[in-house]
Design a protein around this motif. Structure first.
Motif, PDB file in Angstrom:
ATOM      1  N   ASP A 150      56.781  29.706   3.814  1.00 53.27           N
ATOM      2  CA  ASP A 150      55.395  29.286   3.630  1.00 53.27           C
ATOM      3  C   ASP A 150      54.491  30.507   3.474  1.00 53.27           C
ATOM      4  OD1 ASP A 150      56.144  26.686   3.874  1.00 53.27           O
ATOM      5  OD2 ASP A 150      55.727  26.565   6.024  1.00 53.27           O
ATOM      6  N   VAL A 151      53.366  30.281   2.852  1.00 51.80           N
ATOM      7  CA  VAL A 151      52.352  31.320   2.705  1.00 51.80           C
ATOM      8  C   VAL A 151      51.056  30.823   3.348  1.00 51.80           C
ATOM      9  CG1 VAL A 151      53.364  32.287   0.612  1.00 51.80           C
ATOM     10  CG2 VAL A 151      51.663  30.452   0.423  1.00 51.80           C
ATOM     11  N   GLU A 152      50.217  31.759   3.711  1.00 53.26           N
ATOM     12  CA  GLU A 152      48.928  31.412   4.294  1.00 53.26           C
ATOM     13  C   GLU A 152      47.843  31.550   3.243  1.00 53.26           C
ATOM     14  OE1 GLU A 152      47.118  29.607   6.184  1.00 53.26           O
ATOM     15  OE2 GLU A 152      47.867  30.493   8.043  1.00 53.26           O
ATOM     16  N   VAL A 153      46.890  30.645   3.284  1.00 57.44           N
ATOM     17  CA  VAL A 153      45.780  30.660   2.338  1.00 57.44           C
ATOM     18  C   VAL A 153      44.490  30.910   3.115  1.00 57.44           C
ATOM     19  CG1 VAL A 153      44.480  29.365   0.609  1.00 57.44           C
ATOM     20  CG2 VAL A 153      46.969  29.077   0.781  1.00 57.44           C
ATOM     21  N   ILE A 154      43.793  31.971   2.749  1.00 55.41           N
ATOM     22  CA  ILE A 154      42.475  32.263   3.324  1.00 55.41           C
ATOM     23  C   ILE A 154      41.440  31.580   2.432  1.00 55.41           C
ATOM     24  CG2 ILE A 154      40.841  34.048   3.991  1.00 55.41           C
ATOM     25  CD1 ILE A 154      43.407  33.968   5.639  1.00 55.41           C
ATOM     26  N   ARG A 155      40.731  30.625   3.010  1.00 56.21           N
ATOM     27  CA  ARG A 155      39.830  29.797   2.212  1.00 56.21           C
ATOM     28  C   ARG A 155      38.396  30.324   2.165  1.00 56.21           C
ATOM     29  NH1 ARG A 155      42.017  25.093   0.684  1.00 56.21           N
ATOM     30  NH2 ARG A 155      43.967  24.408   1.665  1.00 56.21           N
ATOM     31  N   ASP A 156      37.983  30.989   3.235  1.00 56.79           N
ATOM     32  CA  ASP A 156      36.573  31.377   3.275  1.00 56.79           C
ATOM     33  C   ASP A 156      36.406  32.575   4.196  1.00 56.79           C
ATOM     34  OD1 ASP A 156      33.905  31.398   2.778  1.00 56.79           O
ATOM     35  OD2 ASP A 156      33.401  29.687   4.085  1.00 56.79           O
ATOM     36  N   GLY A 157      35.325  33.326   3.983  1.00 53.99           N
ATOM     37  CA  GLY A 157      34.983  34.458   4.835  1.00 53.99           C
ATOM     38  C   GLY A 157      33.527  34.365   5.278  1.00 53.99           C
ATOM     39  N   ARG A 158      33.290  34.671   6.556  1.00 46.63           N
ATOM     40  CA  ARG A 158      31.933  34.607   7.110  1.00 46.63           C
ATOM     41  C   ARG A 158      31.656  35.860   7.929  1.00 46.63           C
ATOM     42  NH1 ARG A 158      29.647  29.545   6.713  1.00 46.63           N
ATOM     43  NH2 ARG A 158      31.088  27.846   6.121  1.00 46.63           N
ATOM     44  N   LEU A 159      30.413  36.329   7.839  1.00 46.49           N
ATOM     45  CA  LEU A 159      29.969  37.503   8.590  1.00 46.49           C
ATOM     46  C   LEU A 159      28.781  37.117   9.459  1.00 46.49           C
ATOM     47  CD1 LEU A 159      30.135  40.630   9.053  1.00 46.49           C
ATOM     48  CD2 LEU A 159      28.401  40.822   7.242  1.00 46.49           C
ATOM     49  N   GLN A 160      28.837  37.551  10.712  1.00 51.82           N
ATOM     50  CA  GLN A 160      27.730  37.292  11.639  1.00 51.82           C
ATOM     51  C   GLN A 160      27.300  38.595  12.298  1.00 51.82           C
ATOM     52  OE1 GLN A 160      28.898  34.281  14.445  1.00 51.82           O
ATOM     53  NE2 GLN A 160      28.870  32.625  12.933  1.00 51.82           N
ATOM     54  N   LEU A 161      25.997  38.784  12.411  1.00 48.66           N
ATOM     55  CA  LEU A 161      25.409  39.928  13.117  1.00 48.66           C
ATOM     56  C   LEU A 161      24.366  39.401  14.099  1.00 48.66           C
ATOM     57  CD1 LEU A 161      24.820  42.839  10.549  1.00 48.66           C
ATOM     58  CD2 LEU A 161      26.442  42.767  12.446  1.00 48.66           C
ATOM     59  N   THR A 162      24.475  39.830  15.344  1.00 46.05           N
ATOM     60  CA  THR A 162      23.550  39.369  16.381  1.00 46.05           C
ATOM     61  C   THR A 162      22.862  40.581  17.007  1.00 46.05           C
ATOM     62  OG1 THR A 162      24.968  37.471  16.856  1.00 46.05           O
ATOM     63  CG2 THR A 162      23.339  38.080  18.526  1.00 46.05           C
ATOM     64  N   PRO A 163      21.535  40.679  16.893  1.00 41.30           N
ATOM     65  CA  PRO A 163      20.817  41.782  17.556  1.00 41.30           C
ATOM     66  C   PRO A 163      20.966  41.654  19.080  1.00 41.30           C
ATOM     67  CG  PRO A 163      19.443  40.703  15.902  1.00 41.30           C
ATOM     68  CD  PRO A 163      20.631  39.824  16.105  1.00 41.30           C
ATOM     69  N   THR A 164      21.142  42.778  19.763  1.00 35.17           N
ATOM     70  CA  THR A 164      21.298  42.788  21.216  1.00 35.17           C
ATOM     71  C   THR A 164      20.349  43.809  21.838  1.00 35.17           C
ATOM     72  OG1 THR A 164      23.064  44.456  21.156  1.00 35.17           O
ATOM     73  CG2 THR A 164      23.727  42.133  21.033  1.00 35.17           C
ATOM     74  N   GLY A 165      20.258  43.772  23.127  1.00 37.59           N
ATOM     75  CA  GLY A 165      19.428  44.736  23.846  1.00 37.59           C
ATOM     76  C   GLY A 165      17.964  44.562  23.545  1.00 37.59           C
ATOM     77  N   SER A 166      17.296  45.652  23.197  1.00 40.43           N
ATOM     78  CA  SER A 166      15.854  45.655  22.960  1.00 40.43           C
ATOM     79  C   SER A 166      15.455  44.853  21.735  1.00 40.43           C
ATOM     80  CB  SER A 166      15.347  47.097  22.823  1.00 40.43           C
ATOM     81  OG  SER A 166      15.985  47.757  21.735  1.00 40.43           O
ATOM     82  N   ILE A 167      16.376  44.540  20.836  1.00 42.47           N
ATOM     83  CA  ILE A 167      16.043  43.795  19.619  1.00 42.47           C
ATOM     84  C   ILE A 167      16.664  42.400  19.638  1.00 42.47           C
ATOM     85  CG2 ILE A 167      15.771  45.891  18.231  1.00 42.47           C
ATOM     86  CD1 ILE A 167      18.585  45.377  17.111  1.00 42.47           C
ATOM     87  N   PRO A 173      20.232  37.638  10.910  1.00 47.17           N
ATOM     88  CA  PRO A 173      20.473  37.456   9.469  1.00 47.17           C
ATOM     89  C   PRO A 173      21.494  36.343   9.242  1.00 47.17           C
ATOM     90  CG  PRO A 173      21.701  39.349  10.258  1.00 47.17           C
ATOM     91  CD  PRO A 173      20.894  38.862  11.422  1.00 47.17           C
ATOM     92  N   VAL A 174      21.382  35.697   8.111  1.00 49.84           N
ATOM     93  CA  VAL A 174      22.341  34.672   7.709  1.00 49.84           C
ATOM     94  C   VAL A 174      23.069  35.188   6.464  1.00 49.84           C
ATOM     95  CG1 VAL A 174      22.689  32.296   6.985  1.00 49.84           C
ATOM     96  CG2 VAL A 174      20.874  32.855   8.644  1.00 49.84           C
ATOM     97  N   PHE A 175      24.310  35.617   6.660  1.00 48.70           N
ATOM     98  CA  PHE A 175      25.089  36.189   5.564  1.00 48.70           C
ATOM     99  C   PHE A 175      25.932  35.105   4.883  1.00 48.70           C
ATOM    100  CE2 PHE A 175      24.359  40.048   8.083  1.00 48.70           C
ATOM    101  CZ  PHE A 175      24.059  40.968   7.096  1.00 48.70           C
ATOM    102  N   TYR A 176      26.155  35.305   3.618  1.00 50.14           N
ATOM    103  CA  TYR A 176      27.068  34.454   2.862  1.00 50.14           C
ATOM    104  C   TYR A 176      27.942  35.342   1.981  1.00 50.14           C
ATOM    105  CZ  TYR A 176      23.777  35.196  -1.021  1.00 50.14           C
ATOM    106  OH  TYR A 176      22.977  35.758  -1.986  1.00 50.14           O
ATOM    107  N   TRP A 177      29.113  34.827   1.686  1.00 53.06           N
ATOM    108  CA  TRP A 177      30.059  35.570   0.841  1.00 53.06           C
ATOM    109  C   TRP A 177      29.583  35.503  -0.599  1.00 53.06           C
ATOM    110  CZ3 TRP A 177      35.947  33.997   0.306  1.00 53.06           C
ATOM    111  CH2 TRP A 177      36.621  34.982  -0.441  1.00 53.06           C
ATOM    112  N   SER A 178      29.148  36.636  -1.137  1.00 50.03           N
ATOM    113  CA  SER A 178      28.560  36.679  -2.478  1.00 50.03           C
ATOM    114  C   SER A 178      29.615  36.867  -3.559  1.00 50.03           C
ATOM    115  CB  SER A 178      27.520  37.789  -2.562  1.00 50.03           C
ATOM    116  OG  SER A 178      27.047  37.943  -3.878  1.00 50.03           O
ATOM    117  N   GLU A 179      30.528  37.819  -3.361  1.00 50.59           N
ATOM    118  CA  GLU A 179      31.531  38.133  -4.376  1.00 50.59           C
ATOM    119  C   GLU A 179      32.619  39.008  -3.756  1.00 50.59           C
ATOM    120  OE1 GLU A 179      28.885  40.077  -7.113  1.00 50.59           O
ATOM    121  OE2 GLU A 179      29.565  42.080  -6.498  1.00 50.59           O
ATOM    122  N   THR A 180      33.618  39.302  -4.569  1.00 51.92           N
ATOM    123  CA  THR A 180      34.696  40.222  -4.171  1.00 51.92           C
ATOM    124  C   THR A 180      34.737  41.355  -5.190  1.00 51.92           C
ATOM    125  OG1 THR A 180      35.975  38.411  -3.230  1.00 51.92           O
ATOM    126  CG2 THR A 180      37.152  40.441  -3.687  1.00 51.92           C
ATOM    127  N   GLY A 181      34.856  42.573  -4.688  1.00 51.80           N
ATOM    128  CA  GLY A 181      34.853  43.727  -5.582  1.00 51.80           C
ATOM    129  C   GLY A 181      35.877  44.762  -5.165  1.00 51.80           C
TER     130      GLY A 181
END
Length: 293
Positions: A150-167, A173-181
């Protein structure tokens, strides 16, 4: 007077021949008395008597019987060794067959099981501007260590950034997968240039085909504030599996924030997590930090 005495008397001198004859007869009688009787005679070589023939016949029978016994004993030993060898050979063949069967079952089970996917983040992140948007580029290594059917299929990618501490109260931010390069080295200009590869789409991962896509994520109408961010990259898989998640931390210094906001809109800024001057610091150890900080 004995015959021996008479040989030395005067009479003996007259009748010498008679005296010596008597002495010879006396010597022969004594010799005959000392010889063994015929029953005590040992068979002389070449003399074939009935007793001697029986002795030779018995000796020959004993020798032949001993030879036959030795031959029978040798044959029995050879037969015993052959039987032991046949038994050991059968057991060895059976053991080899069992081991081969176990290995075949193990290989079959390994091929049938689902692949285990590992995700490794690079030591380098790229951040830049796209107008009023933030562009975030990351190139993970996605691979499996086991060979399966069997092979594995990666269907989607997501990025999350959470400000911490003083910020921590800052807008996330709300990131979305724009393209692959990908990045290609240009020999003429001695520079590395970005090149578009494809739109966001699932990709296959197998043992003989690991993947290193460059994900390009975008966040609209957002900009970095100086501070520390906790981030995560999530890759969604097929068949209702839990997503693969890799966490990281990002430190944006005041200089780095100003550089990104006021720099060339097409510029890309590098952040690394393996710089020696930052790995010894408890505050930024393991975090991605601007190279020029």
């Amino acid at each position: 007077m004995s015959s021996a005495t008479c040989c030395f008397s005067d009479r003996a001198s007259k009748h010498g021949h008679a005296c010596w004859g008597a002495q010879a007869w006396h010597f022969a009688a004594e010799l005959a008395a000392r010889l063994p009787s015929p029953n005590e005679w040992a068979p002389w070589p070449g003399v074939h008597s009935a007793g001697h023939m029986e002795q030779r016949s018995g000796l020959r029978t004993a020798i032949l019987g001993q030879d036959k016994s030795m031959v029978d004993s040798s044959e029995e030993a050879t037969t015993s060794r052959r039987r032991r060898f046949d038994a050991v050979h059968k057991w060895a063949a059976t053991a080899a067959g069992v081991v081969a069967l176990a290995l075949s079952l193990y290989n079959f089970a390994e091929l049938q099981r689902k692949p285990t996917i590992d995700v490794t983040l690079p030591h380098l992140l790229r951040i830049g501007l796209a107008g009023k948007d933030i562009k975030f580029q990351v190139q993970p290594t996605v691979a499996t260590r086991f060979k399966t059917q069997d092979v594995e299929v990666i269907r989607d990618g997501r990025l999350q950034l959470t400000p911490t501490g003083s910020i921590s109260s800052s807008r996330r931010p709300v990131f979305y997968w724009s393209e692959t390069g990908t990045y290609v080295y240009d020999f003429a200009s001695d520079s590395i240039n970005y090149r578009w590869v494809g739109d966001p789409a699932p990709f296959i991962v197998s043992q003989d085909k690991p993947q290193q896509p460059t994900f390009v994520f975008k966040a609209n109408n957002w900009s970095f504030q100086p501070g520390r961010y906790e981030g995560s990259l999530q890759l969604s898989r097929s068949e209702n599996h839990n997503p693969l998640t890799k966490k990281f931390c990002l430190i944006i210094s005041k200089n780095a924030a100003n550089e990104i906001r006021s720099g060339d809109p097409r510029a890309i800024y590098f952040f690394r997590n393996d710089l020696p001057k930052f790995t010894s610091s408890n505050k930024s150890s393991g975090c991605y930090v601007r190279e020029t900080d």
